[in-house]
Enzyme design. Structure first.
Site, PDB file in Angstrom:
ATOM      1  N   GLY A 204       0.812  -1.202   0.000  1.00 58.58           N
ATOM      2  CA  GLY A 204       0.000   0.000   0.000  1.00 58.58           C
ATOM      3  C   GLY A 204       0.849   1.257   0.000  1.00 58.58           C
ATOM      4  O   GLY A 204       1.954   1.274   0.548  1.00 58.58           O
ATOM      5  N   SER A 205       0.344   2.301  -0.642  1.00 58.12           N
ATOM      6  CA  SER A 205       1.042   3.584  -0.617  1.00 58.12           C
ATOM      7  C   SER A 205       0.882   4.224   0.765  1.00 58.12           C
ATOM      8  O   SER A 205       0.119   3.760   1.606  1.00 58.12           O
ATOM      9  CB  SER A 205       0.481   4.498  -1.698  1.00 58.12           C
ATOM     10  OG  SER A 205       0.713   3.947  -2.982  1.00 58.12           O
ATOM     11  N   GLY A 206       1.640   5.305   0.977  1.00 56.01           N
ATOM     12  CA  GLY A 206       1.625   5.959   2.271  1.00 56.01           C
ATOM     13  C   GLY A 206       2.853   5.654   3.106  1.00 56.01           C
ATOM     14  O   GLY A 206       3.006   6.200   4.205  1.00 56.01           O
ATOM     15  N   HIS A 207       3.740   4.768   2.575  1.00 52.26           N
ATOM     16  CA  HIS A 207       4.961   4.398   3.290  1.00 52.26           C
ATOM     17  C   HIS A 207       6.212   4.924   2.587  1.00 52.26           C
ATOM     18  O   HIS A 207       7.321   4.460   2.874  1.00 52.26           O
ATOM     19  CB  HIS A 207       5.059   2.876   3.404  1.00 52.26           C
ATOM     20  CG  HIS A 207       3.864   2.225   4.000  1.00 52.26           C
ATOM     21  ND1 HIS A 207       3.354   2.584   5.236  1.00 52.26           N
ATOM     22  CD2 HIS A 207       3.036   1.249   3.523  1.00 52.26           C
ATOM     23  CE1 HIS A 207       2.286   1.841   5.498  1.00 52.26           C
ATOM     24  NE2 HIS A 207       2.077   1.029   4.477  1.00 52.26           N
TER      25      HIS A 207
ATOM     26  N   HIS B 172       0.471   0.917   9.570  1.00 49.80           N
ATOM     27  CA  HIS B 172      -0.838   1.346   9.074  1.00 49.80           C
ATOM     28  C   HIS B 172      -1.686   1.915  10.210  1.00 49.80           C
ATOM     29  O   HIS B 172      -2.894   2.052  10.074  1.00 49.80           O
ATOM     30  CB  HIS B 172      -1.584   0.175   8.437  1.00 49.80           C
ATOM     31  CG  HIS B 172      -0.806  -0.534   7.373  1.00 49.80           C
ATOM     32  ND1 HIS B 172      -0.087  -1.682   7.635  1.00 49.80           N
ATOM     33  CD2 HIS B 172      -0.617  -0.236   6.066  1.00 49.80           C
ATOM     34  CE1 HIS B 172       0.506  -2.082   6.503  1.00 49.80           C
ATOM     35  NE2 HIS B 172       0.209  -1.217   5.549  1.00 49.80           N
TER      36      HIS B 172
ATOM     37  N   LYS C 268       6.055  -7.952   2.444  1.00 52.05           N
ATOM     38  CA  LYS C 268       5.852  -7.680   3.871  1.00 52.05           C
ATOM     39  C   LYS C 268       4.701  -8.547   4.372  1.00 52.05           C
ATOM     40  O   LYS C 268       3.722  -8.772   3.655  1.00 52.05           O
ATOM     41  CB  LYS C 268       5.536  -6.188   4.100  1.00 52.05           C
ATOM     42  CG  LYS C 268       6.622  -5.259   3.628  1.00 52.05           C
ATOM     43  CD  LYS C 268       6.405  -3.822   4.099  1.00 52.05           C
ATOM     44  CE  LYS C 268       5.057  -3.242   3.727  1.00 52.05           C
ATOM     45  NZ  LYS C 268       4.813  -3.241   2.266  1.00 52.05           N
TER      46      LYS C 268
END
Length: 329
Positions: A54-57, A215, A105
């Site tokens: 997922g994006s945001g990392h 998250h 991950k």
């Protein structure tokens, strides 16, 4: 919520287009299905490393595409796993004839979708699962989460693939690095997902979430806010119990910011962590400080320790040229 944003629906695609233009010498962007691949041609027969999540990392994983690290990365929507068609298309695009190693991950959606992609892939392949978060017990449901240690794994295995290691050797090395790595984080604030428009959880002014996930998942425990030294001592004790580094053992110490913590604080945390382990005669042979596995705008950080051997040291030092890591080139 105050964010630099035009529309929620176009947020990720506009960001990726900007990323690809800013680093046009390093990466290419496939808009549909969405993945980022390295621009520089790899040697025929090289093992291709494909990761994602997922994006945001950011900069994980797109910022690690390039010479000496990943061949491709698949970004999902914010905190959402990429889809199997992204992973399949990315693997097919970067297949150099040496096979594909998926670096995953340990989150249910990532694991499931990479498995589906692997089943559809008509090329030699294998998967490497990263599960370095020692804030949780090994025997919980899905096992431990993959967090900031992923950067270490992708750098060392990426250098091995660049050096000509075959698929089995890259997988075996990656497993050694995973088992030699332990991470744990702490949050001082929540993060704000644009689509949600508000913090994912509430923390009081004098509270912190110890062992938080990237998250915003609940951690080991919610605690009264401590001093920086108390926080480092708590996390370091958990990592010590797991890795049991011995006097003279060379290690990599990685202090990772979650996106909302300034470098002046991250370097303070590094000083305190360095003091902890060097005071026990552990050899801090290599270091990495900065925002590498983030959680949008969360204030907080994680500590990662990796026990190193001569091979890992050599591969860590090997040249790398990506948007987020560059040395030796």
């Amino acid at each position: 919520m105050k964010k630099f944003i035009d529309t929620i629906d176009g947020f990720l695609d506009e960001s990726l287009r900007g990323f690809a233009k800013a680093h046009a010498d390093i990466v290419d962007l496939s808009p549909e299905p969405r993945f980022v691949s390295r621009k520089a041609p790899a040697k025929p027969g090289k093992v291709a490393l494909v990761s994602g999540g997922g994006s945001g990392h950011e900069p994980l994983h797109t910022g690690f595409v390039g010479l000496g690290m990943l061949d491709a990365a698949c970004p999902g929507e914010v905190f959402t796993s990429p889809t199997p068609d992204q992973m399949l298309a990315a693997a097919q695009a970067v297949d150099h004839g040496g096979g594909i190693l998926f670096i995953v991950k340990n989150y249910a959606g990532d694991v499931m979708n990479f498995e589906i992609a692997a089943e559809m892939l008509d090329a030699p392949h294998d998967s490497l699962l990263v599960h370095d978060d020692v804030s949780l017990p090994e025997n919980r449901g899905m096992g431990r989460r993959g967090i900031a240690g992923t950067t270490v794994v992708e750098k060392i295995v990426g250098a091995a693939a660049e050096a000509g290691y075959d698929l089995a050797a890259c997988k075996a090395l990656g497993e050694r690095v995973v088992h030699a790595t332990a991470s744990m984080g702490v949050a001082l604030t929540s993060c704000t997902v644009p689509a949600l428009g508000k913090p994912m959880f509430d923390l009081g002014e004098r509270e912190m979430e110890m062992g938080v996930g990237i998250h915003g998942e609940r951690g080991r425990e919610r605690m009264a806010l401590g001093s920086a030294g108390e926080i480092v001592d708590y996390i370091a004790a958990v990592i010590d119990d797991e890795l049991q580094p011995q006097p003279g053992q060379p290690v990599l110490l990685h202090v990772n910011g979650f996106g909302g913590t300034p470098l002046i604080e991250l370097h303070l945390m590094y000083e305190l962590a360095h003091r902890h382990w060097s005071g026990r005669s552990v050899d801090i042979a290599r270091s990495l400080v900065g925002n590498f596995t983030t959680s949008l705008d969360m204030a907080g950080c994680s500590l990662t320790l990796t026990r190193l051997d001569e091979e890992m040291l050599r591969l860590w030092d090997a040249p790398v040229h990506t948007a987020a890591l560059r040395w030796g080139c």
